[in-house]
Design an enzyme around this catalytic site. Sequence first.
Site, PDB file in Angstrom:
ATOM      1  N   CYS A  17      15.432  -2.220 -23.858  1.00 42.61           N
ATOM      2  CA  CYS A  17      14.253  -3.237 -24.376  1.00 42.61           C
ATOM      3  C   CYS A  17      13.822  -2.863 -25.707  1.00 42.61           C
ATOM      4  O   CYS A  17      13.499  -3.882 -26.395  1.00 42.61           O
ATOM      5  CB  CYS A  17      13.301  -3.371 -23.446  1.00 42.61           C
ATOM      6  SG  CYS A  17      12.212  -1.727 -23.123  1.00 42.61           S
ATOM      7  N   HIS A  31       7.179  -0.642 -21.589  1.00 46.91           N
ATOM      8  CA  HIS A  31       8.188  -1.607 -21.730  1.00 46.91           C
ATOM      9  C   HIS A  31       7.883  -2.370 -23.328  1.00 46.91           C
ATOM     10  O   HIS A  31       6.816  -2.572 -23.557  1.00 46.91           O
ATOM     11  CB  HIS A  31       8.166  -2.784 -20.952  1.00 46.91           C
ATOM     12  CG  HIS A  31       9.179  -3.832 -20.905  1.00 46.91           C
ATOM     13  ND1 HIS A  31      10.354  -3.516 -21.041  1.00 46.91           N
ATOM     14  CD2 HIS A  31       8.892  -5.130 -21.089  1.00 46.91           C
ATOM     15  CE1 HIS A  31      11.075  -4.852 -21.239  1.00 46.91           C
ATOM     16  NE2 HIS A  31       9.971  -5.644 -21.251  1.00 46.91           N
TER      17      HIS A  31
END
Length: 530
Positions: free
Chosen positions: A89, A334
Amino acid sequence: MEDDSLYLGGEWQFNHFSKLTSSRPDAAFAEIQRTSLPEKSPLSCETRVDLCDDLAPVARQLAPREKLPLSSRRPAAVGAGLQNMGNTCYVNASLQCLTYTPPLANYMLSREHSQTCHRHKGCMLCTMQAHITRALHNPGHVIQPSQALAAGFHRGKQEDAHEFLMFTVDAMKKACLPGHKQVDHHSKDTTLIHQIFGGYWRSQIKCLHCHGISDTFDPYLDIALDIQAAQSVQQALEQLVKPEELNGENAYHCGVCLQRAPASKTLTLHTSAKVLILVLKRFSDVTGNKIAKNVQYPECLDMQPYMSQQNTGPLVYVLYAVLVHAGWSCHNGHYFSYVKAQEGQWYKMDDAEVTAASITSVLSQQAYVLFYIQKSEWERHSESVSRGREPRALGAEDTDRRATQGELKRDHPCLQAPELDEHLVERATQESTLDHWKFLQEQNKTKPEFNVRKVEGTLPPDVLVIHQSKYKCGMKNHHPEQQSSLLNLSSSTPTHQESMNTGTLASLRGRARRSKGKNKHSKRALLVCQ
């Protein structure tokens, strides 16, 4: 005054003043000392984009700069989402921000570099050209980023998005340079990448005893902002350029009066970049803990108050991308990003998902990296798009971008990686690893007593964690679809031939994250007596 320069044995000497001291070779920037404070500095810039007048002869002696396209080739609508290949990510979020950087995207879409590139393999510019072209020309789809983009950096676990961003920018800058090993610093400052992201700091020290002035110019590609005592980006910038008093044990050794004396030190932006990368220092270098506070950042930012030259009118930048970290430390969380398409609409780019977003949502994030572009540059590219043929507008069916064929559902993150398109991705060999790159970064820096990025657990040698949650317990409650999965290494690990040769990378932290009170490059001094 003569407007010429001499190049002698690796040294640049300027014939602008009556008396000069010998300059040291291989300098990254120049230091000029004067005996009195003039009404106007002889190093003042005519324009913000070019080097100052006294450094201009150096730039004119170099090879011609790569020219940026004058018209926009970028589609107006948003492009593709990016498949998460397992803890990538941070790669996807960084790539999306670069993809929607107008000057870079337009240059890549022009294919000017690939038509003249002499590298047979391992060229980051060619690899980025293939990626940006695919991403922007495949709206409504999800594409797999090339493994070559993160070769030498990705090790199967989450890394810092800003480190990867500057790793990529530095690799692209190296790809602009000639193939020979010995390239002077001034040549690096004329590359395409420096034209887009680069500028110069001006560190000015004024001796309070003899009023002599020392000006030091240092190149930058990004600007790191301390946010501990700042509530907004503007406050952080004000703290950065606030004058610093040098006295007592920290007194300045003046090169003019040749004694230690109290002095005033001021750091300002001498030249402005077309694109500003502002990094909010959210993570502790020792513990890795995150400063999880809201720092306000505007949609339009006037950088004129932080420039060396004042009274030249506003210098307005507009926000076009935001890289966000969700989590509590550098060890978990994230990454995703927000980007502004050429049509003016904002989109949230969260791996494979691309959703429309409002400016209110964009400005309310705990941003990690902010991307600003000069307003005049943005308007020029926008006008070019409005005059050209635009691709179809983003429809409601495309708002949530998931693959229609072989749909990428987040409750099934374990996916077999398809083969890369050979006509888009170069196969190369790996020479520089992440460990080697970080070693080069840290060799001149005092290291902490423990490794904050140490892997806490050990996995069997035949498995690989795919997109392991960095939220630990918190992610299980809010993002159950991002929990760990296992994939056999034989099907996911890139081969030696598929890795990319990025070359030996120079230290980025000492250059990209410039500290206010330190000079991290070798200097050459020019002593001027007036």
